[in-house]
Design a protein around this motif. Structure first.
Motif, PDB file in Angstrom:
ATOM      1  N   ALA A  41       0.831  -1.206   0.000  1.00 14.88           N
ATOM      2  CA  ALA A  41       0.000   0.000   0.000  1.00 14.88           C
ATOM      3  C   ALA A  41       0.863   1.252   0.000  1.00 14.88           C
ATOM      4  N   ARG A  42       1.930   1.251   0.800  1.00 11.67           N
ATOM      5  CA  ARG A  42       2.814   2.422   0.863  1.00 11.67           C
ATOM      6  C   ARG A  42       3.570   2.614  -0.449  1.00 11.67           C
ATOM      7  N   LEU A  43       4.026   1.534  -1.064  1.00 16.04           N
ATOM      8  CA  LEU A  43       4.712   1.637  -2.354  1.00 16.04           C
ATOM      9  C   LEU A  43       3.787   2.259  -3.399  1.00 16.04           C
ATOM     10  N   VAL A  60      10.025   4.440 -13.012  1.00 18.42           N
ATOM     11  CA  VAL A  60      10.701   4.161 -11.747  1.00 18.42           C
ATOM     12  C   VAL A  60      11.364   2.793 -11.817  1.00 18.42           C
ATOM     13  N   VAL A  61      12.343   2.613 -10.958  1.00 17.75           N
ATOM     14  CA  VAL A  61      12.987   1.314 -10.794  1.00 17.75           C
ATOM     15  C   VAL A  61      12.768   0.901  -9.344  1.00 17.75           C
ATOM     16  N   VAL A  62      12.275  -0.301  -9.144  1.00 20.32           N
ATOM     17  CA  VAL A  62      12.048  -0.840  -7.807  1.00 20.32           C
ATOM     18  C   VAL A  62      13.014  -2.004  -7.615  1.00 20.32           C
ATOM     19  N   PHE A  63      13.808  -1.932  -6.577  1.00 16.73           N
ATOM     20  CA  PHE A  63      14.770  -2.992  -6.282  1.00 16.73           C
ATOM     21  C   PHE A  63      14.219  -3.894  -5.188  1.00 16.73           C
ATOM     22  N   SER A  64      14.500  -5.172  -5.315  1.00 17.10           N
ATOM     23  CA  SER A  64      14.126  -6.138  -4.291  1.00 17.10           C
ATOM     24  C   SER A  64      15.185  -7.223  -4.231  1.00 17.10           C
ATOM     25  N   GLU A  65      15.354  -7.791  -3.065  1.00 13.45           N
ATOM     26  CA  GLU A  65      16.347  -8.850  -2.909  1.00 13.45           C
ATOM     27  C   GLU A  65      15.859 -10.180  -3.465  1.00 13.45           C
ATOM     28  N   ARG A  66      14.576 -10.436  -3.418  1.00 14.77           N
ATOM     29  CA  ARG A  66      14.006 -11.736  -3.795  1.00 14.77           C
ATOM     30  C   ARG A  66      13.316 -11.691  -5.151  1.00 14.77           C
ATOM     31  N   ILE A  67      13.592 -12.685  -5.980  1.00 19.40           N
ATOM     32  CA  ILE A  67      12.961 -12.786  -7.292  1.00 19.40           C
ATOM     33  C   ILE A  67      11.453 -12.986  -7.143  1.00 19.40           C
ATOM     34  N   ALA A  68      11.037 -13.762  -6.160  1.00 19.03           N
ATOM     35  CA  ALA A  68       9.596 -13.975  -5.944  1.00 19.03           C
ATOM     36  C   ALA A  68       8.895 -12.655  -5.658  1.00 19.03           C
ATOM     37  N   THR A  69       9.549 -11.771  -4.920  1.00 19.19           N
ATOM     38  CA  THR A  69       8.968 -10.452  -4.635  1.00 19.19           C
ATOM     39  C   THR A  69       8.865  -9.637  -5.918  1.00 19.19           C
ATOM     40  N   LEU A  70       9.900  -9.690  -6.764  1.00 20.99           N
ATOM     41  CA  LEU A  70       9.857  -8.967  -8.037  1.00 20.99           C
ATOM     42  C   LEU A  70       8.692  -9.441  -8.895  1.00 20.99           C
ATOM     43  N   ALA A  88       3.482  -2.660 -18.889  1.00 23.46           N
ATOM     44  CA  ALA A  88       3.898  -1.598 -17.975  1.00 23.46           C
ATOM     45  C   ALA A  88       5.144  -1.949 -17.173  1.00 23.46           C
ATOM     46  N   VAL A  89       5.538  -3.206 -17.145  1.00 21.78           N
ATOM     47  CA  VAL A  89       6.647  -3.620 -16.288  1.00 21.78           C
ATOM     48  C   VAL A  89       7.703  -4.359 -17.091  1.00 21.78           C
ATOM     49  N   ARG A  90       8.941  -4.033 -16.819  1.00 27.44           N
ATOM     50  CA  ARG A  90      10.086  -4.803 -17.305  1.00 27.44           C
ATOM     51  C   ARG A  90      10.785  -5.326 -16.070  1.00 27.44           C
ATOM     52  N   ARG A  91      11.077  -6.597 -16.044  1.00 31.48           N
ATOM     53  CA  ARG A  91      11.722  -7.187 -14.882  1.00 31.48           C
ATOM     54  C   ARG A  91      13.109  -7.667 -15.272  1.00 31.48           C
ATOM     55  N   MET A  92      14.088  -7.346 -14.439  1.00 29.05           N
ATOM     56  CA  MET A  92      15.441  -7.807 -14.687  1.00 29.05           C
ATOM     57  C   MET A  92      15.959  -8.453 -13.409  1.00 29.05           C
ATOM     58  N   ASP A  93      16.389  -9.697 -13.544  1.00 30.09           N
ATOM     59  CA  ASP A  93      16.934 -10.421 -12.400  1.00 30.09           C
ATOM     60  C   ASP A  93      17.855 -11.507 -12.907  1.00 30.09           C
ATOM     61  N   GLY A  94      18.293 -12.356 -12.039  1.00 28.62           N
ATOM     62  CA  GLY A  94      19.236 -13.408 -12.391  1.00 28.62           C
ATOM     63  C   GLY A  94      18.694 -14.434 -13.369  1.00 28.62           C
ATOM     64  N   LEU A 116       7.167   0.615 -15.655  1.00 26.94           N
ATOM     65  CA  LEU A 116       7.821   0.420 -14.370  1.00 26.94           C
ATOM     66  C   LEU A 116       8.910  -0.614 -14.580  1.00 26.94           C
ATOM     67  N   ALA A 117       9.998  -0.491 -13.874  1.00 26.81           N
ATOM     68  CA  ALA A 117      11.034  -1.512 -13.943  1.00 26.81           C
ATOM     69  C   ALA A 117      11.245  -2.041 -12.535  1.00 26.81           C
ATOM     70  N   VAL A 118      11.341  -3.335 -12.429  1.00 26.64           N
ATOM     71  CA  VAL A 118      11.675  -3.938 -11.135  1.00 26.64           C
ATOM     72  C   VAL A 118      12.943  -4.746 -11.342  1.00 26.64           C
ATOM     73  N   ALA A 119      13.890  -4.594 -10.450  1.00 29.03           N
ATOM     74  CA  ALA A 119      15.183  -5.232 -10.624  1.00 29.03           C
ATOM     75  C   ALA A 119      15.647  -5.851  -9.321  1.00 29.03           C
ATOM     76  N   LYS A 120      16.377  -6.918  -9.441  1.00 25.70           N
ATOM     77  CA  LYS A 120      16.929  -7.581  -8.259  1.00 25.70           C
ATOM     78  C   LYS A 120      18.140  -6.815  -7.779  1.00 25.70           C
ATOM     79  N   LEU A 121      18.166  -6.513  -6.512  1.00 24.31           N
ATOM     80  CA  LEU A 121      19.320  -5.832  -5.917  1.00 24.31           C
ATOM     81  C   LEU A 121      20.406  -6.868  -5.671  1.00 24.31           C
ATOM     82  N   VAL A 122      21.530  -6.658  -6.294  1.00 31.52           N
ATOM     83  CA  VAL A 122      22.655  -7.588  -6.156  1.00 31.52           C
ATOM     84  C   VAL A 122      23.754  -6.891  -5.390  1.00 31.52           C
ATOM     85  N   CYS A 123      24.167  -7.481  -4.281  1.00 28.78           N
ATOM     86  CA  CYS A 123      25.234  -6.878  -3.467  1.00 28.78           C
ATOM     87  C   CYS A 123      26.482  -7.715  -3.558  1.00 28.78           C
TER      88      CYS A 123
END
Length: 123
Positions: A41-43, A60-70, A88-94, A116-123
């Motif tokens: 809701a906040r997002l 916008v780009v939204v980062f998340s640690e988990r692919i399931a969340t993306l 509306a969404v492009r997803r980039m992950d592993g 919207l773009a959602v991407a996996k945050l890789v550290c």
């Protein structure tokens, strides 16, 4: 499966309270829906506040640690913002190929203006 007693009936009596608590927690978690997510809701509120929507050029780009969340965000956020099609969404992950990762996300002339773009945050 087998015809023996259920797992909950075979546990040690000293573990029964913990087993019961886990069973209650499982029922509560199973009853939750997307509408119960305060973070979602906040997002959506933040994205609306900065002007993300079907008639906006804002991206916008939204980062998340988990692919399931993306995957979940890519599914539930666009309709909440008023997007009606799947573009509306492009997803980039592993799980994306090297070509998709290097060429699929650069600005292009023919790219839809609402995205919207959602991407996996890789550290």
């Amino acid at each position: 499966m087998g015809s023996g007693p259920a797992l909950g009936e075979r546990i040690a009596p000293t573990l029964k309270p913990e087993w019961d608590a886990l069973a209650r927690l499982g029922k509560l978690a199973g009853a939750m829906t997307d509408a119960d997510s305060a973070k979602l809701a906040r997002l959506v509120t933040l994205l609306r506040e900065i002007g993300v929507g079907p008639r906006s050029y804002r991206r916008v780009v939204v980062f998340s640690e988990r692919i399931a969340t993306l995957k979940w965000l890519a599914e539930v956020v666009p309709p909440l913002l008023g997007f009606t099609d799947g573009s509306a969404v492009r997803r980039m992950d592993g799980t994306c190929s090297d070509i998709e990762q290097t060429h699929g996300y650069h600005p292009r002339v023919n790219r839809p203006r609402q995205e919207l773009a959602v991407a996996k945050l890789v550290c």
